[in-house]
Design a protein around this motif. Structure first.
Motif, PDB file in Angstrom:
ATOM      1  N   ARG A 237      -8.542  -0.209  -5.233  1.00 14.19           N
ATOM      2  CA  ARG A 237      -8.454  -0.598  -3.858  1.00 14.19           C
ATOM      3  C   ARG A 237      -9.640   0.057  -2.890  1.00 14.19           C
ATOM      4  O   ARG A 237      -9.855  -0.393  -1.615  1.00 14.19           O
TER       5      ARG A 237
ATOM      6  N   ASP B  97       0.825  -1.187  -0.047  1.00  8.02           N
ATOM      7  CA  ASP B  97      -0.057  -0.162  -0.078  1.00  8.02           C
ATOM      8  C   ASP B  97       0.809   1.104  -0.035  1.00  8.02           C
ATOM      9  O   ASP B  97       0.621   2.207  -0.543  1.00  8.02           O
ATOM     10  N   TYR B  98       2.146   1.387   0.342  1.00  6.25           N
ATOM     11  CA  TYR B  98       2.953   2.324   0.829  1.00  6.25           C
ATOM     12  C   TYR B  98       3.946   2.485  -0.378  1.00  6.25           C
ATOM     13  O   TYR B  98       4.453   3.778  -0.218  1.00  6.25           O
TER      14      TYR B  98
ATOM     15  N   GLU C 251      -5.538   3.600  -5.851  1.00 10.06           N
ATOM     16  CA  GLU C 251      -6.572   4.218  -4.774  1.00 10.06           C
ATOM     17  C   GLU C 251      -7.721   3.961  -5.420  1.00 10.06           C
ATOM     18  O   GLU C 251      -8.817   3.496  -4.619  1.00 10.06           O
TER      19      GLU C 251
ATOM     20  N   ARG D  53      -6.444   0.178   7.226  1.00 14.91           N
ATOM     21  CA  ARG D  53      -6.009  -1.062   6.835  1.00 14.91           C
ATOM     22  C   ARG D  53      -4.793  -1.544   7.429  1.00 14.91           C
ATOM     23  O   ARG D  53      -4.442  -2.604   7.885  1.00 14.91           O
TER      24      ARG D  53
ATOM     25  N   GLU E 119      -9.325   3.072   4.549  1.00 15.61           N
ATOM     26  CA  GLU E 119     -10.411   2.725   3.576  1.00 15.61           C
ATOM     27  C   GLU E 119     -11.168   4.003   3.339  1.00 15.61           C
ATOM     28  O   GLU E 119     -11.396   4.592   4.177  1.00 15.61           O
TER      29      GLU E 119
ATOM     30  N   SER F 239      -2.398   3.615   5.895  1.00 14.37           N
ATOM     31  CA  SER F 239      -3.374   3.203   4.843  1.00 14.37           C
ATOM     32  C   SER F 239      -4.838   3.121   5.295  1.00 14.37           C
ATOM     33  O   SER F 239      -5.181   2.137   6.127  1.00 14.37           O
TER      34      SER F 239
ATOM     35  N   LEU G 102      -8.783   2.977  -1.270  1.00 10.51           N
ATOM     36  CA  LEU G 102      -7.846   3.238  -0.262  1.00 10.51           C
ATOM     37  C   LEU G 102      -7.392   4.658  -0.385  1.00 10.51           C
ATOM     38  O   LEU G 102      -7.327   5.353  -1.290  1.00 10.51           O
TER      39      LEU G 102
ATOM     40  N   ARG H 202      -0.387   5.373  -8.208  1.00  9.10           N
ATOM     41  CA  ARG H 202      -1.106   5.509  -6.991  1.00  9.10           C
ATOM     42  C   ARG H 202      -2.617   5.828  -7.242  1.00  9.10           C
ATOM     43  O   ARG H 202      -3.417   5.490  -6.539  1.00  9.10           O
TER      44      ARG H 202
END
Length: 274
Positions: A33, A16-17, A30, A55, A101, A99, A35, A26
């Motif tokens: 997902r 995620d990062y 995003e 998350r 949601e 991260s 996020l 990104r």
């Protein structure tokens, strides 16, 4: 809280990062997902307070203690400063990334129906592309009491990491929605009883501080550089401007950037709403 110590920036648990410098990636992650990333203790706290599920959290030992009280049973990846910089691609001075949601975004119709009773003030952003500008405008809108923000379909994402960071988490304290139909967007606002004011640098327009504001007002702000589209300028109920001094005009300073203009306009917009 579940602590997991990670020593390799390419560890798949940190997906995620990673590669946050790649804007297109990104955006894809995003959207796919659902996020977004929150940076720093204050922003993470505001995102949690707004109801966004966690998350995971990425942080260092030094910053962990400051967040313990709000992380509940979240998974926390603890890394060194070097690994943190390797993952993010830059030094993370605020010590933590989370991260989160996304929550379901209301339709414009739902948002407008929720604004019942009393004077109401909207900002409407058309095609702003710079995430920092969007974040700064959300911060001004939240600080000065604007009720909600409406985004055109192509406007930058308020939950993109840079926008969230610049807003200092203000994106979580003001309601917003995104139009489905740019062409009919202003008609939808008028049908809900909003008078639409198009902010322009044209000094022949009515000064905003001289406009007699009605109960429900929507102020339109255009993209950086180009300003509002000709369609929205024509569709708006009235064109308005921020007065520039004669000295400024004589020296060639005939406008403000969109962030400064938004802050001044929000202040003027709220003068009869409280």
């Amino acid at each position: 809280m579940v602590l997991e110590y990670v020593t390799d920036p390419s560890d798949p648990r940190l997906t995620d990062y990673t590669r946050m410098r790649d804007v297109e990636l990104r955006k894809s992650l995003e959207a796919e997902r659902g996020l977004f990333l929150a940076e720093g203790e204050k922003v993470i706290r505001r995102a949690i307070g707004a109801g966004h599920p966690i998350r995971s959290v990425l942080t260092t030992d030094r910053w962990l203690a400051s967040l313990r009280d709000v992380l509940g049973d979240a998974t926390v990846y603890v890394v060194s400063d070097e690994v943190m910089a390797g993952v993010a691609g830059f030094p993370v001075h605020r010590g933590a990334l989370a991260s989160m949601e996304r929550l379901p975004l209301p339709s414009v119709e739902t948002l407008l129906k929720s604004l019942a009773g009393g004077p109401r003030r909207l900002l409407v952003l058309e095609d702003l592309a710079d995430h920092s500008n969007v974040g700064a405008i959300f911060r001004s809108a939240a600080a000065l009491g604007v009720d909600a923000v409406v985004l055109s379909p192509r406007c930058a994402d308020p939950l993109y990491r840079r926008a969230v960071k610049v807003s200092m988490g203000a994106v979580f304290s003001i309601r917003y929605a995104r139009m489905d139909d740019w062409f009919r967007g202003l008609a939808q606002l008028r049908e809900a009883g909003f008078r639409t004011l198009a902010l322009t640098p044209d000094q022949t327009a009515t000064p905003l501080d001289a406009v007699a504001l009605t109960e429900r007002v929507a102020l339109l702000l255009g993209a950086e550089g180009d300003g509002l589209s000709s369609h929205w300028l024509e569709e708006a109920d009235e064109a308005v401007c921020i007065r520039m001094s004669a000295a400024a005009m004589a020296s060639g300073v005939d406008s403000l950037n969109v962030v400064a203009a938004a802050a001044i306009a929000c202040h003027d917009l709220m003068r009869s709403a409280g």
